[in-house]
Design an enzyme around this catalytic site. Structure first.
Site, PDB file in Angstrom:
ATOM      1  N   HIS A  87     -70.771  49.190  -9.974  1.00 35.51           N
ATOM      2  CA  HIS A  87     -70.913  48.998 -11.413  1.00 35.51           C
ATOM      3  C   HIS A  87     -70.292  50.178 -12.134  1.00 35.51           C
ATOM      4  CE1 HIS A  87     -72.704  48.146 -15.297  1.00 35.51           C
ATOM      5  NE2 HIS A  87     -72.904  46.935 -14.836  1.00 35.51           N
TER       6      HIS A  87
ATOM      7  N   ASP B 180     -75.515  40.643 -10.013  1.00 38.20           N
ATOM      8  CA  ASP B 180     -74.968  39.411  -9.452  1.00 38.20           C
ATOM      9  C   ASP B 180     -75.270  39.228  -7.964  1.00 38.20           C
ATOM     10  OD1 ASP B 180     -73.745  38.564 -11.832  1.00 38.20           O
ATOM     11  OD2 ASP B 180     -72.089  39.950 -11.526  1.00 38.20           O
TER      12      ASP B 180
HETATM   13  N1  ACO Z   1     -66.593  46.861  -2.696  1.00 37.50           N
HETATM   14  C1  ACO Z   1     -65.834  47.841  -2.107  1.00 37.50           C
HETATM   15  N2  ACO Z   1     -65.389  48.916  -2.747  1.00 37.50           N
HETATM   16  C2  ACO Z   1     -65.682  49.044  -4.050  1.00 37.50           C
HETATM   17  C3  ACO Z   1     -66.462  48.078  -4.732  1.00 37.50           C
HETATM   18  C4  ACO Z   1     -66.922  46.968  -3.999  1.00 37.50           C
HETATM   19  N3  ACO Z   1     -67.654  46.023  -4.605  1.00 37.50           N
HETATM   20  N4  ACO Z   1     -66.602  48.448  -6.021  1.00 37.50           N
HETATM   21  C5  ACO Z   1     -65.929  49.605  -6.142  1.00 37.50           C
HETATM   22  N5  ACO Z   1     -65.383  49.956  -4.960  1.00 37.50           N
HETATM   23  C6  ACO Z   1     -64.623  51.195  -4.672  1.00 37.50           C
HETATM   24  C7  ACO Z   1     -63.201  51.105  -5.210  1.00 37.50           C
HETATM   25  O1  ACO Z   1     -62.298  50.610  -4.251  1.00 37.50           O
HETATM   26  C8  ACO Z   1     -62.933  52.549  -5.554  1.00 37.50           C
HETATM   27  O2  ACO Z   1     -62.655  53.239  -4.347  1.00 37.50           O
HETATM   28  P1  ACO Z   1     -61.573  54.446  -4.344  1.00 37.50           P
HETATM   29  O3  ACO Z   1     -62.167  55.501  -5.238  1.00 37.50           O
HETATM   30  O4  ACO Z   1     -61.457  54.849  -2.925  1.00 37.50           O
HETATM   31  O5  ACO Z   1     -60.304  53.871  -4.905  1.00 37.50           O
HETATM   32  C9  ACO Z   1     -64.272  53.060  -6.074  1.00 37.50           C
HETATM   33  O6  ACO Z   1     -65.257  52.248  -5.411  1.00 37.50           O
HETATM   34  C10 ACO Z   1     -64.462  52.967  -7.589  1.00 37.50           C
HETATM   35  O7  ACO Z   1     -64.174  51.622  -7.970  1.00 37.50           O
HETATM   36  P2  ACO Z   1     -63.548  51.206  -9.372  1.00 37.50           P
HETATM   37  O8  ACO Z   1     -62.898  49.889  -9.230  1.00 37.50           O
HETATM   38  O9  ACO Z   1     -62.711  52.346  -9.885  1.00 37.50           O
HETATM   39  O10 ACO Z   1     -64.846  51.129 -10.263  1.00 37.50           O
HETATM   40  P3  ACO Z   1     -64.953  50.433 -11.675  1.00 37.50           P
HETATM   41  O11 ACO Z   1     -66.015  51.134 -12.399  1.00 37.50           O
HETATM   42  O12 ACO Z   1     -63.616  50.347 -12.334  1.00 37.50           O
HETATM   43  O13 ACO Z   1     -65.352  48.929 -11.329  1.00 37.50           O
HETATM   44  C11 ACO Z   1     -66.658  47.048 -10.716  1.00 37.50           C
HETATM   45  C12 ACO Z   1     -66.649  48.454 -11.362  1.00 37.50           C
HETATM   46  C13 ACO Z   1     -65.573  46.192 -11.375  1.00 37.50           C
HETATM   47  C14 ACO Z   1     -67.987  46.399 -10.982  1.00 37.50           C
HETATM   48  C15 ACO Z   1     -66.388  47.210  -9.199  1.00 37.50           C
HETATM   49  O14 ACO Z   1     -67.437  47.941  -8.611  1.00 37.50           O
HETATM   50  C16 ACO Z   1     -66.242  45.835  -8.490  1.00 37.50           C
HETATM   51  O15 ACO Z   1     -65.131  45.300  -8.442  1.00 37.50           O
HETATM   52  N6  ACO Z   1     -67.349  45.256  -7.965  1.00 37.50           N
HETATM   53  C17 ACO Z   1     -67.298  43.932  -7.361  1.00 37.50           C
HETATM   54  C18 ACO Z   1     -67.338  42.870  -8.457  1.00 37.50           C
HETATM   55  C19 ACO Z   1     -68.709  42.774  -9.090  1.00 37.50           C
HETATM   56  O16 ACO Z   1     -69.725  42.716  -8.428  1.00 37.50           O
HETATM   57  N7  ACO Z   1     -68.688  42.697 -10.430  1.00 37.50           N
HETATM   58  C20 ACO Z   1     -69.928  42.520 -11.221  1.00 37.50           C
HETATM   59  C21 ACO Z   1     -70.251  43.792 -11.951  1.00 37.50           C
HETATM   60  S1  ACO Z   1     -71.759  43.648 -12.812  1.00 37.50           S
HETATM   61  C22 ACO Z   1     -71.411  42.636 -14.103  1.00 37.50           C
HETATM   62  O17 ACO Z   1     -70.394  42.656 -14.706  1.00 37.50           O
HETATM   63  C23 ACO Z   1     -72.375  41.725 -14.448  1.00 37.50           C
END
Ligand code: ACO
Length: 425
Positions: free
Chosen positions: A302, A359
């Site tokens: 998140h 979620d």
């Molecule tokens: N699985 C694996 N790795 C992940 C995940 C995940 N679900 N989420 C983040 N990471 C990793 C990224 O690859 C990144 O790694 P790095 O630093 O080595 O490149 C690091 O964690 C940071 O991730 P970002 O994408 O920069 O984080 P951001 O804050 O932009 O994204 C998000 C947040 C979109 C929720 C992300 O965690 C994600 O894609 N999660 C899966 C989708 C999801 O569950 N979305 C619902 C969110 S809650 C809502 O909106 C209701």
């Protein structure tokens, strides 16, 4: 007295006010930055940008705290009704008995949609995604109620709150080829929705109170989450003076994406895929960690929570209880628990503060209730509606609101001359 900080840029020093919120959140007001120094700030994806001041919802992502208008989500999840929460978010205070009775009556009374709108449902393809149907029918509400073009009245707000659940249920009935079920005036918001989704004409239907309570809980947990992607979209569209309904239709579009509300559908699809591959969840953990794979553990991570999402905590417990009460043994719940346990002890997830989000467990509950997978994000939208309305209203009533218009740092070509076609090589 407003505190200030000094910023020195290329020999010029300016004072920038420090804004402190009611929970001691601190921000530097850079409103005068460009005028005084010629610089703007660059913050792609707005991770460090406060776009507004807001009284509606407080989140402390480090501590895993979520409060609506000051009330902790855990307390509201246990005791409140969804209509109370909608009232609280939109009006700022909890309703008294009379106010709640009046609000709930209106939500029921305005549930019917214009008969002409029903024709829309004949025109979508059978397999139309219900989020596309919801976004377009909500946009169409502004053509049936053009008075929303002015400052929306309470009636405009009630109308959208009341009708969206009908639009959602109608789109589901249409997709499975069943006759539409009209709302009933003596049922609560939750029960009316359940009946419109699951009743079949000429057959007795009673709402199971266990299902009703689960829907109540799910709607409340999704009701607001401050400046998330869809809410910021609603505010941004509304800032141009676009009407409330079309702003919310845009928010529904933003919610649909798999990184936002669309993740709930993707979680169940992922758990189903793991189940089919002999429950080999460890393989998917490795895939999520791999730099060469685009796969992410859906329902994990998140932007704001760097600790447990408090909504996920409530849902994990509630999912187990719901399945128990309904006598359902869902193998996907075990897979979800295993994934969570492995991920929470894995360096990759620990280092990046990746915890289950709202979620992760919600889909298990929707499945148990009988909501089809492609309707999960519609359920999220139903819950989020009061939050979107509250933010739209707050944005409009703030005398400091101007049209939302970020700037950019241009990185394209510098000036060059046009070459006519016959001179181009
Ligand atoms: N699985 C694996 N790795 C992940 C995940 C995940 N679900 N989420 C983040 N990471 C990793 C990224 O690859 C990144 O790694 P790095 O630093 O080595 O490149 C690091 O964690 C940071 O991730 P970002 O994408 O920069 O984080 P951001 O804050 O932009 O994204 C998000 C947040 C979109 C929720 C992300 O965690 C994600 O894609 N999660 C899966 C989708 C999801 O569950 N979305 C619902 C969110 S809650 C809502 O909106 C209701």
């Amino acid at each position: 007295m407003t505190k200030k900080t000094k910023l020195t840029l290329e020999g010029t020093t300016i004072d920038l006010p420090i804004i402190v919120g009611s929970e001691e959140e601190k921000a530097i007001d850079i409103g005068s930055l460009r005028k005084e120094t010629g610089h703007i700030t660059l913050d792609p994806s707005y991770a460090n940008t406060g776009s507004c001041k807001s009284d509606i919802t407080f989140i402390d992502g480090e501590k895993g705290i979520l409060r609506y208008r000051g009330y902790p989500i855990e307390e509201l999840a246990k005791k409140a009704r969804f209509s109370e929460i909608a009232y609280l978010l939109i009006n700022g205070e909890l309703p008294n008995n009379n106010e709640l009775a009046d609000f709930s009556n209106q939500l029921t009374y305005h549930s019917l949609i214009h008969e002409d709108m029903k024709k829309f449902f004949d025109s979508y393809p059978m397999n139309a995604h219900p989020m596309g149907v919801l976004a377009s029918t909500v946009a169409a509400l502004s053509t049936f109620y053009p008075d929303v073009q002015q400052e929306p009245s309470n009636l405009n707000i009630i109308r959208i709150l009341a009708k969206v659940k009908t639009l959602a249920a109608f789109s589901y009935k249409k997709s499975i080829g069943q006759p539409l079920i009209y709302p009933m005036n003596d049922l609560s918001y939750e029960d009316n929705f359940i009946r419109m989704m699951f009743a079949v004409p000429a057959e007795e239907f009673t709402v199971n109170p266990v299902v009703s309570d689960a829907i109540r809980l799910l709607l409340i947990l999704h009701a607001d989450h401050e400046q998330n992607c869809s809410t910021s979209t609603v505010r941004m569209v509304g800032s141009s003076n676009a009407n409330l309904y079309i702003s919310i239709a845009a928010g529904i579009g933003a919610l649909w994406g798999s990184l936002h509300g669309g993740a709930n559908q993707r979680v169940i699809e992922m758990l189903g895929m793991i189940h089919k591959s002999d429950n080999d969840y460890k393989k998917y953990i490795e895939k999520a960690k791999s730099k060469t794979s685009k796969f992410r553990l859906m329902g994990f991570g998140h932007r704001v929570y760097k600790n447990f999402d408090p909504r996920a905590k409530v849902l994990k417990e509630s999912a187990a209880k719901l399945l128990d009460k309904l006598g359902i043994d869902d193998p996907l719940l075990d897979i979800a628990r295993n994934l969570e346990e492995v991920a929470l002890n894995d360096e990759f997830f620990i280092e990046r503060n990746l915890y289950p989000n709202v979620d992760f467990y919600s889909g298990i509950m929707y499945r148990a209730i009988g909501i089809p997978t492609n309707m999960f994000t519609v359920m999220f939208a139903l819950g989020r509606l009061p939050g979107w309305i509250a933010h739209w209203n707050e944005m409009k009533s703030d005398s400091k609101t101007r049209i939302y218009r970020p700037r950019q740092v241009y990185t394209g070509h510098t000036k060059r001359s046009f070459v006519p076609m016959d001179k181009r090589s």
